[in-house]
Write an enzyme that holds these catalytic residues in place. Structure first.
Site, short mmCIF file in Angstrom:
data_model
loop_
_atom_site.label_atom_id
_atom_site.label_comp_id
_atom_site.label_asym_id
_atom_site.label_seq_id
_atom_site.Cartn_x
_atom_site.Cartn_y
_atom_site.Cartn_z
N LYS A 22 -28.65 42.29 15.76
CA LYS A 22 -27.72 43.42 15.80
C LYS A 22 -28.09 44.46 14.74
CE LYS A 22 -23.40 42.39 16.75
NZ LYS A 22 -23.43 41.00 16.41
N GLY A 130 -20.97 37.29 20.99
CA GLY A 130 -19.68 36.61 20.90
C GLY A 130 -19.74 35.24 20.26
N GLN A 181 -20.42 48.44 9.08
CA GLN A 181 -20.59 49.73 9.76
C GLN A 181 -19.32 50.56 9.67
OE1 GLN A 181 -21.35 49.38 14.00
NE2 GLN A 181 -22.59 51.23 14.01
N GLU A 295 -22.47 48.87 23.50
CA GLU A 295 -21.07 49.12 23.16
C GLU A 295 -20.97 50.55 22.65
OE1 GLU A 295 -19.12 46.22 20.72
OE2 GLU A 295 -20.16 44.56 21.70
N GLN A 307 -23.42 49.37 19.20
CA GLN A 307 -24.52 48.41 19.20
C GLN A 307 -25.19 48.42 20.57
OE1 GLN A 307 -23.69 44.07 19.52
NE2 GLN A 307 -21.62 44.60 18.89
N ARG A 309 -28.12 45.88 22.87
CA ARG A 309 -28.95 44.67 22.92
C ARG A 309 -29.53 44.53 24.32
NH1 ARG A 309 -23.77 42.66 21.53
NH2 ARG A 309 -22.46 42.44 23.35
N HIS A 844 -37.88 20.81 55.71
CA HIS A 844 -38.24 19.39 55.64
C HIS A 844 -37.05 18.44 55.68
CE1 HIS A 844 -38.74 15.71 53.23
NE2 HIS A 844 -39.78 15.55 54.01
#
Length: 891
Positions: A22, A130, A181, A295, A307, A309, A844
């Site tokens: 992050k 999370g 942040q 986000e 953020q 990812r 099969h």
């Protein structure tokens, strides 16, 4: 680097080990100029320094190492102990001073969001979203220091421990940074994906939006708005009922507030802002070069990125060089082998369709592609031509009902309907296919109307031996790179050879069976004709797979005479298998018969279409589960008696069918039955020849691999499986020597990651997974719906078998498996029912189930996860559903 604190503008993606996933992403975006609220990271060095001061932490880590991911009680107890311990450690003064200094520089009067950032999260291959804790609206030094220490402790939440254990991450090797942040207080916030997270479709920005802080949405407390944008246009808008919002408190912390009723269904973002936000998302994706989970927050007319990812849940796909709409189908679902395939296996299979291309085709033009370590075929061109489209839809319906439904859906798409094939291309395909199709039609007609079907097997066997000898001779006459080039060339011409010389018998059998079924339905009705056909299908003569199963049963009967041999087999390992076997009483007879069996079938194995899979001759212990299962569940000679019984039932059915017709019709039906019985038994011949020839190619490739090992290019022979044919040629010619082993090791890791993925049946060129509509069935509530492929109903204990080498089937049990192929055939003598995740009427397991007269339902997604081993279940092979009845009282 031994700094305790780094500011965002000092960080980029290379700082992963210092600031976690992050933190590295926030620094990377800050440097790239994206609108990221400012802040700093408390580095992993600070966490490590603090933890190392503890004298107890090593003992706690040792307890963690032995814990299983599903031991929830143990994880909860141990996790709580570790968290309490970390929170009790006094934070060193130098770490505290560095944090408070950064806080003052950034603005001590501001509120902050404090989030954990682990070194194994937000990676392209794994998302730990999370797993650790987040603290919002943190004000003042005391709250800040406490939140940071709580974040450190949250590395050991129950969910974080379980996730690491499940994904084989070393608890000691995962370190935690803390992101501090600057807090923004958005009017609207949410998450967005630069690909549709449900369907996987790329180039679609999917936005979830709600009022207040994004935590309400992320935590699932609110039904957010959903917007989707493609090419700068809103394509979907779904307004949610947003009942609550999480808002900040002036003194710090957050509060959950109810949104006024009149505002709950108001669109959170206006259309212009939706398009603006989607464009920002696409710029972030372009910067990283991969799809992103982002986000965001909107405050005072401006968007902020909190953020970003990688999206790790998407099934991987390599975009084509053009932007044309494409349709891919899973080769594994067609071949009943959905396991991962190594690069060499896919590279070899990618040469099969070369017979329809121009000379010297490039790998870029390959019809068969590697996505997620599985083979996918680009069938866009085949779907554009009406004859081939109709054939594909018909064949796929017999192979896998869900695949057929998905294809029927995709050909109705607007993007597909806009496509067309140039006349020049149509002519080119026709010119390539005509020399194959015309002889096929001629030979099928000859088998239907002129040739004696009872002689078909002998004719096919001679052809197979001829093809195998030709392949052996062709390979023996070359060496070095030339030998590998011959493998590549031979794969391109093998398919038309096998199709036109061997598969024609099965084609004639299928046509005869369709004609027979049609005439029987007209004369006898659907129910009686279905019953008689199922009886007629039993113990078909000349089936190479059935013969394999019978001979394996004979081998089991030999072993059952010697208890010491059985005891040895139950413990045997491949290493020194024969050397240890010879010391066992009774082993001489068993070994002699085993070696004769392997001379005939040693080139076979589970998933045999993958050339890199170990063959039975390489590892005979793969046969042991089937041998032991046969001994445990059947009496001596029972497999042969069952086959004879099937023959008698088929003969009885034949007489009953013929009794319903008279005159010329009776003679015609008698001929169709003869065709049906003799030619449908040859359904595995074409695959058998392919497997035999692949074995020759494998030996040739391994011979060259040994040379590369001697040169030091490869560490071991089997490492050649991680190279493509083209790369192997280059390595032999000394033009591909740099970093070969490094590439091999990287591909081994990628293969391990891809093993956890579930390949889709049908996918577009943009990665959109097409599922099609499920068949409507009258079934009890809660029943699992699949495709009915062998009629009847049976109750029994579910035995979930994921790999053939782990098979332990008891009498009266129902086999539940991802798929079955010819190597699984011996288990059918023990099973009373069959359930698989993939398959259709003509695959099969379905055909063998009908031959053995056991109820079967196939094509149930994730059934090996839904049905737990040992549960009592009911299989309805007539209607196509499964009922879970509960735990078996006798288990």
């Amino acid at each position: 680097m031994e700094k305790y604190v780094l500011y965002f503008n000092e960080i980029d993606k290379t700082f992963l080990s210092y600031v976690g996933g992050k933190g590295a992403n926030l620094g990377e975006m800050t440097k790239a100029g994206f609108p990221v609220p400012q802040g700093f990271c408390v580095t992993t060095w600070a966490y490590r320094t603090m933890v190392e001061k503890s004298s107890e932490i090593n003992a706690l880590f040792e307890k963690l190492e032995g814990i299983n991911s599903d031991n929830f009680e143990g994880i909860a107890k141990l996790g709580q102990s570790i968290r309490e311990h970390i929170n009790s450690i006094f934070m060193p003064e130098d770490i505290k001073a560095a944090i408070l200094n950064a806080w003052e520089v950034n603005g001590k009067d501001k509120a902050y969001a404090v989030r954990s950032s682990a070194t194994a999260e937000d990676l392209p291959t794994a998302s730990f979203a999370g797993q650790q804790d987040t603290y919002l609206n943190i004000c003042g030094s005391e709250q800040l220091l406490k939140a940071i220490q709580n974040c450190w402790a949250s590395l050991f939440t129950d969910r974080a421990i379980s996730y690491r254990a499940k994904n084989n991450f070393d608890h000691r090797a995962v370190f935690l940074s803390v992101v501090v942040q600057e807090m923004v207080f958005p009017e609207v916030s949410g998450i967005m994906f630069t690909a549709d997270p449900i369907t996987g479709r790329r180039k679609t920005v999917s936005i979830d939006a709600s009022f207040g802080l994004g935590e309400a949405l992320v935590s699932g407390l609110v039904t957010a708005d959903l917007y989707q944008v493609r090419s700068g246009k809103i394509t979907k808008k779904q307004i949610g009922k947003k009942k609550i919002a999480i808002c900040s408190l002036q003194e710090g912390g957050t509060i959950t507030e109810e949104i006024p009723l009149e505002k709950q269904e108001v669109q959170a973002l206006v259309d212009e802002r939706i398009i603006e936000l989607a464009a920002l998302a696409q710029r972030i994706e372009a910067h990283y070069g991969t799809e992103q989970d982002i986000e965001w927050g909107f405050v005072n007319g401006r968007f902020y990125i909190l953020q970003s990812r990688p999206i790790t849940s998407l099934y991987p796909i390599t975009p084509a060089s053009d932007d044309k709409f494409r349709v891919y189908i899973s080769f594994g679902h067609i071949q009943m082998m959905t396991d991962t395939m190594k690069p060499l296996a896919i590279s070899i299979m990618s040469n099969v369709p070369n017979f329809i291309k121009e000379q010297n085709p490039s790998s870029e033009d390959n019809i068969i592609k590697a996505f997620g370590s599985r083979a996918f075929a680009d069938i866009t061109g085949a779907l554009l031509l009406k004859p081939s489209r109709n054939m594909l839809l018909k064949v796929s319906g017999g192979m896998d009902e869900a695949m057929s439904a998905a294809l029927r859906e995709v050909i109705e798409r607007e993007e597909f309907l806009k496509l067309s094939m140039p006349k020049k291309k149509v002519f080119q395909v026709g010119r390539k296919m005509a020399p194959i199709i015309i002889p096929i039609m001629s030979r099928v007609a000859a088998n239907l109307f002129f040739k004696n079907p009872r002689k078909a097997k002998n004719s096919a066997d001679k052809l197979i031996e001829k093809l195998v000898k030709e392949a052996e001779k062709y390979m023996s006459e070359a060496s070095g790179a030339e030998k590998i080039l011959r493998v590549k060339e031979s794969m391109g011409i093998m398919f038309p050879k096998v199709l036109s010389k061997v598969a024609v018998y099965l084609m004639a059998g299928v046509l005869a069976s369709l004609s027979l079924e049609k005439k029987m339905k007209k004369q006898l009705g659907d129910k009686q004709s279905a019953h008689l056909l199922s009886q007629l299908n039993k113990s078909l003569p000349g089936n190479v797979t059935t013969e394999l199963g019978l001979e394996l049963g004979d081998l089991a009967d030999t072993a059952r005479k010697y208890p010491e041999v059985i005891d040895y087999l139950e413990k045997a390992k491949n290493e020194n298998f024969y050397a240890k076997l010879i010391k066992v009483q009774g082993s001489l007879e068993f070994e002699e018969k085993l070696k004769k069996f392997l001379e005939k079938y040693g080139m076979r194995c589970a998933g045999e279409i993958d050339i890199t899979k170990p063959r039975w001759k390489e590892d005979p212990t793969q046969l042991i589960p089937s041998i032991i299962s046969n001994i445990r569940t059947t009496a001596p000679g029972e497999h042969r008696e069952k086959f004879k019984q099937g023959v008698m039932e088929a003969e009885k059915a034949e007489k009953e069918i013929l009794s319903q017709f008279g005159g010329f019709s009776k003679r015609r039906i008698a001929h169709l039955i003869k065709l049906y019985r003799n030619l449908m038994g040859m359904r595995e011949h074409h695959k058998f020849v392919v497997v035999r020839v692949l074995d020759i190619y494998k030996d040739a490739i391994l011979e060259e691999a040994r040379g590369l090992v001697e040169k030091g290019v490869l560490k071991q022979e089997q490492d050649v499986y991680y190279l493509t044919l083209e790369e192997l040629v280059a390595a032999i010619e000394n033009s591909y020597l740099e970093k070969v082993q490094e590439i091999v090791e990287e591909r081994k890791k990628q293969l391990e990651l891809n093993e956890k993925r579930n390949p889709p049946r049908v996918m577009t060129g943009e990665g959109e997974i097409i599922t099609g509509k499920q068949r409507k069935v009258k079934a009890p509530e809660g029943a699992l719906i699949g495709t009915p492929v062998s009629a009847g109903m049976v109750e029994g204990v579910a035995r979930v078998i994921l790999k053939l080498e782990d098979a332990k089937l008891n009498p009266g049990e129902i086999l539940v498996a991802p798929y079955t192929d010819p190597a699984w055939t011996p288990l059918f003598t023990s099973a009373v029912g069959l359930i698989t995740e993939v398959g259709g009427m003509m695959t099969h397991g379905s055909v063998v189930a009908r031959e053995y007269g056991i109820p079967a339902v196939v094509g149930i997604e994730k059934v090996t996860e839904i049905i737990k081993d040992g549960l009592r279940i009911r299989v309805n092979g007539t209607e196509g559903y499964i009922e879970i009845l509960g735990e078996d009282k006798h288990e």
